[in-house]
Scaffold this motif. Structure first.
Motif, mmCIF file in Angstrom:
data_model
loop_
_atom_site.group_PDB
_atom_site.id
_atom_site.type_symbol
_atom_site.label_atom_id
_atom_site.label_comp_id
_atom_site.label_asym_id
_atom_site.label_seq_id
_atom_site.Cartn_x
_atom_site.Cartn_y
_atom_site.Cartn_z
ATOM 1 N N THR A 297 24.115 24.584 22.645
ATOM 2 C CA THR A 297 23.113 24.231 23.659
ATOM 3 C C THR A 297 21.793 24.923 23.383
ATOM 4 O OG1 THR A 297 24.895 23.928 25.275
ATOM 5 C CG2 THR A 297 22.655 24.189 26.114
ATOM 6 N N GLN A 298 21.836 26.220 23.058
ATOM 7 C CA GLN A 298 20.608 26.962 22.779
ATOM 8 C C GLN A 298 19.906 26.418 21.535
ATOM 9 O OE1 GLN A 298 19.287 29.238 24.729
ATOM 10 N NE2 GLN A 298 20.998 29.133 26.206
ATOM 11 N N LEU A 299 20.725 26.063 20.540
ATOM 12 C CA LEU A 299 20.107 25.549 19.311
ATOM 13 C C LEU A 299 19.477 24.173 19.524
ATOM 14 C CD1 LEU A 299 22.722 26.621 16.616
ATOM 15 C CD2 LEU A 299 20.466 27.609 17.061
ATOM 16 N N GLU A 300 20.126 23.339 20.342
ATOM 17 C CA GLU A 300 19.538 22.031 20.630
ATOM 18 C C GLU A 300 18.199 22.172 21.345
ATOM 19 O OE1 GLU A 300 22.482 19.915 22.780
ATOM 20 O OE2 GLU A 300 23.611 19.288 20.975
ATOM 21 N N ARG A 301 18.125 23.138 22.279
ATOM 22 C CA ARG A 301 16.853 23.368 22.959
ATOM 23 C C ARG A 301 15.783 23.868 21.969
ATOM 24 N NH1 ARG A 301 18.905 26.596 28.400
ATOM 25 N NH2 ARG A 301 19.982 24.796 29.383
ATOM 26 N N ALA A 302 16.198 24.759 21.056
ATOM 27 C CA ALA A 302 15.244 25.268 20.067
ATOM 28 C C ALA A 302 14.755 24.157 19.142
ATOM 29 C CB ALA A 302 15.881 26.386 19.259
ATOM 30 N N VAL A 303 15.674 23.269 18.752
ATOM 31 C CA VAL A 303 15.282 22.139 17.894
ATOM 32 C C VAL A 303 14.308 21.225 18.619
ATOM 33 C CG1 VAL A 303 16.123 20.055 16.757
ATOM 34 C CG2 VAL A 303 17.310 22.232 16.434
ATOM 35 N N ALA A 304 14.589 20.931 19.905
ATOM 36 C CA ALA A 304 13.722 20.049 20.680
ATOM 37 C C ALA A 304 12.320 20.637 20.830
ATOM 38 C CB ALA A 304 14.342 19.769 22.042
ATOM 39 N N SER A 305 12.250 21.968 21.046
ATOM 40 C CA SER A 305 10.941 22.596 21.212
ATOM 41 C C SER A 305 10.194 22.738 19.885
ATOM 42 C CB SER A 305 11.102 23.978 21.853
ATOM 43 O OG SER A 305 11.864 24.840 20.996
ATOM 44 N N ALA A 306 10.907 22.741 18.751
ATOM 45 C CA ALA A 306 10.258 22.885 17.440
ATOM 46 C C ALA A 306 9.700 21.574 16.919
ATOM 47 C CB ALA A 306 11.245 23.462 16.433
ATOM 48 N N GLU A 307 10.154 20.453 17.502
ATOM 49 C CA GLU A 307 9.661 19.147 17.043
ATOM 50 C C GLU A 307 8.178 19.022 17.389
ATOM 51 O OE1 GLU A 307 11.173 16.898 15.368
ATOM 52 O OE2 GLU A 307 13.332 17.080 15.667
ATOM 53 N N THR A 308 7.339 18.842 16.366
ATOM 54 C CA THR A 308 5.893 18.671 16.599
ATOM 55 C C THR A 308 5.449 17.221 16.453
ATOM 56 O OG1 THR A 308 5.455 19.154 14.269
ATOM 57 C CG2 THR A 308 5.393 20.998 15.816
ATOM 58 N N GLY A 309 6.306 16.371 15.985
ATOM 59 C CA GLY A 309 5.983 14.963 15.842
ATOM 60 C C GLY A 309 7.077 14.123 16.442
ATOM 61 N N PRO A 310 7.327 12.961 15.850
ATOM 62 C CA PRO A 310 8.445 12.154 16.336
ATOM 63 C C PRO A 310 9.761 12.911 16.202
ATOM 64 C CG PRO A 310 6.999 10.873 14.876
ATOM 65 C CD PRO A 310 6.551 12.281 14.793
ATOM 66 N N GLY A 311 10.659 12.710 17.135
ATOM 67 C CA GLY A 311 11.935 13.424 17.145
ATOM 68 C C GLY A 311 12.870 13.004 16.023
ATOM 69 N N GLY A 312 13.938 13.760 15.868
ATOM 70 C CA GLY A 312 14.946 13.429 14.872
ATOM 71 C C GLY A 312 14.607 13.849 13.469
ATOM 72 N N ARG A 313 13.725 14.836 13.292
ATOM 73 C CA ARG A 313 13.352 15.278 11.959
ATOM 74 C C ARG A 313 13.944 16.649 11.604
ATOM 75 N NH1 ARG A 313 7.024 13.614 10.850
ATOM 76 N NH2 ARG A 313 7.269 11.358 11.206
ATOM 77 N N ILE A 314 14.469 17.382 12.594
ATOM 78 C CA ILE A 314 14.993 18.724 12.340
ATOM 79 C C ILE A 314 16.499 18.721 12.582
ATOM 80 C CG2 ILE A 314 14.903 21.153 12.993
ATOM 81 C CD1 ILE A 314 12.060 20.774 13.865
ATOM 82 N N GLY A 315 17.201 19.307 11.659
ATOM 83 C CA GLY A 315 18.643 19.457 11.801
ATOM 84 C C GLY A 315 19.061 20.872 11.408
ATOM 85 N N VAL A 316 20.160 21.346 11.997
ATOM 86 C CA VAL A 316 20.653 22.705 11.718
ATOM 87 C C VAL A 316 22.113 22.597 11.289
ATOM 88 C CG1 VAL A 316 21.021 25.019 12.617
ATOM 89 C CG2 VAL A 316 19.074 23.670 13.426
#
Length: 465
Positions: free
Chosen positions: A58-77
């Motif tokens: 859950t914490q990582l999903e929130r961090a990924v969502a906040s790190a997105e600076t453009g269209p979503g779905g570009r960052i994965g962990v």
């Protein structure tokens, strides 16, 4: 020559543009690529502190969502397994397991190609091992702004090429036209057109060549005139011995030999008469050619002013010359212009008291050359009447100003002579020498404008004085 200069300028400018624009375009492309990966590294760096604290989904999903600076779905962990929890995949995943394993083994950021772009893989140490942050970089981000920069560079390069070609064309025209005029004048002179002369303009070398050509043409005309004068003189000298031969032949009697002698003398006399008539016709043509060839008015003014300046110095007169520092060609013969100047300058010395200042100015316009002779004397009360009386040719009622020579000179070119009040306060004699008689008659508007300008200058000078 003109097209050769244009081709050289085109080739040199094109090489310079290519030498600078192509490397600069590649640098712009590389800068855009580095900018895209730098942004991806910054996004991956925002996930690293969260992974160092927790691997909670859950914490990582929130961090990924906040790190997105453009269209979503570009960052994965990619989180490794820990205890009873298996490996976790958070966010979008585009790379293969082998690429993730290679990044973990490498221990530093790496780039893997994927469909539609590339992926930045950033390894990060966590409690259970090594996690990998994946940031997708699309192809559009790698080339963002590159096309616009290349279009601008191409436009600048094209503008430089066109500008250099235009400048080279103008320079070529400036050099070619005087050379063409010089070549045309040389051909005309070779065909016998002795009145042809070349305008002295363009580069210094071509001006010197034109000046040398004009001097050569003047010398040719002078040599022909001298030759015809010599032929005329010799023909006239033959008159006396021919007369003696004719008288002696008349006293030989009626023998056949005497008749042959008298016939030969008559034939010889006819030949001499024909030579004299031919020389006279050629002399008239030479005079017309000299008038058509014209002369340098500035040079004639300097020469005659050098003569009159000695007398002016003796009488304490102040002399000023203006506009005679550069060549000013006029369509009149040199002796005729010198005679007209002598007539006007002689009037100044005859009709003004000693110590009176005078000046000679020459103005070069498009259709005419204006010669002004002005003095600071008492002036003429009725200039129009003086011109009318001067037109009488020195008969009864003439003022003795000697303006007939000047008037005939000006009228031979289609110009005129005017008398008025000079800026010095005395008389001004203005001689208008038209450069082209037909053009002066058809397009006299500019001449009238120049007359009005000169009139305004004289009125302003009188007001200022």
């Amino acid at each position: 020559m003109r097209w050769a200069l244009v081709k050289v300028a085109l080739a040199v400018t094109t090489m310079v543009v290519v030498a600078f624009a192509v490397p600069l375009g590649l640098v712009v492309k590389e800068l855009a690529r580095d900018r895209a990966y730098s942004n991806a590294e910054r996004q991956a760096a925002t996930i690293g502190p969260v992974l160092a604290i927790t691997t909670d989904r859950t914490q990582l999903e929130r961090a990924v969502a906040s790190a997105e600076t453009g269209p979503g779905g570009r960052i994965g962990v990619h989180v490794p397994a820990s205890g009873r929890n298996g490996p976790a995949e958070i966010g979008a995943r585009r790379v293969a397991e082998s690429d993730v394993a290679a990044a973990v083994k490498l221990g530093r950021a790496s780039i893997s190609p994927v469909r539609g772009g590339s992926a930045l893989l950033q390894p990060t140490a966590v409690a259970s091992g090594i996690a990998v942050v994946e940031v997708f970089v699309p192809d559009a981000a790698l080339t963002n702004g590159v096309t616009t920069a290349w279009v601008v560079l191409a436009g600048v390069g094209l503008a430089l090429v066109i500008g250099s070609v235009a400048v080279a064309d103008r320079l070529g025209t400036r050099m070619v036209r005087p050379a063409q005029r010089l070549a045309g004048a040389a051909h005309d002179l070779g065909r016998g057109k002795l009145g042809v002369r070349v305008q002295e303009d363009g580069p210094k070398e071509l001006r010197l060549a034109a000046s040398a050509f004009n001097a050569m043409a003047d010398q040719v005309v002078q040599l022909l005139a001298n030759e015809r004068e010599l032929a005329a003189d010799l023909s006239h000298r033959l008159r006396t011995p021919l007369t003696v031969l004719r008288l002696n032949a008349a006293s030989l009697g009626d023998t056949p030999a005497a008749e042959q002698t008298r016939a030969a003398v008559a034939q010889l006399e006819r030949e001499v008469d024909q030579i004299i008539r031919t020389v006279r016709e050629q002399k008239a043509q030479t005079q017309q050619t000299a008038a058509a060839a014209g002369c340098d008015a500035a040079e004639v003014i300097r020469e005659r002013m050098g003569f009159w300046s000695a007398l002016a110095e003796d009488e304490g007169r102040t002399v000023r010359i203006a506009g005679a520092d550069r060549p000013v060609r006029v369509p009149v013969a040199r002796p005729e212009l010198a005679a007209a100047l002598d007539a006007m300058l002689g009037n100044v010395f005859r009709h003004t008291p000693e110590g009176t200042a005078f000046a000679v100015d020459v103005h070069n316009a498009d259709e005419a050359v204006i010669v002004l002779v002005s003095d600071a004397g008492p002036g003429i009360a009725d200039p129009d009447a003086a011109l009318r009386r001067g037109h009488s040719g020195g008969g009864e009622g003439s003022t003795g100003l000697g303006l007939d020579i000047v008037r005939r000179l000006a009228e031979s070119t289609g110009g005129d002579v005017r008398l008025g009040r000079s800026v010095l306060g005395g008389t001004e004699v203005r001689v208008w020498l038209a450069l082209d008689d037909r053009r002066a008659r058809q397009g006299g508007r500019r001449g009238h404008r120049l007359r009005r300008t000169l009139g305004r200058r004289r009125r302003a000078a009188r007001t200022g004085s």
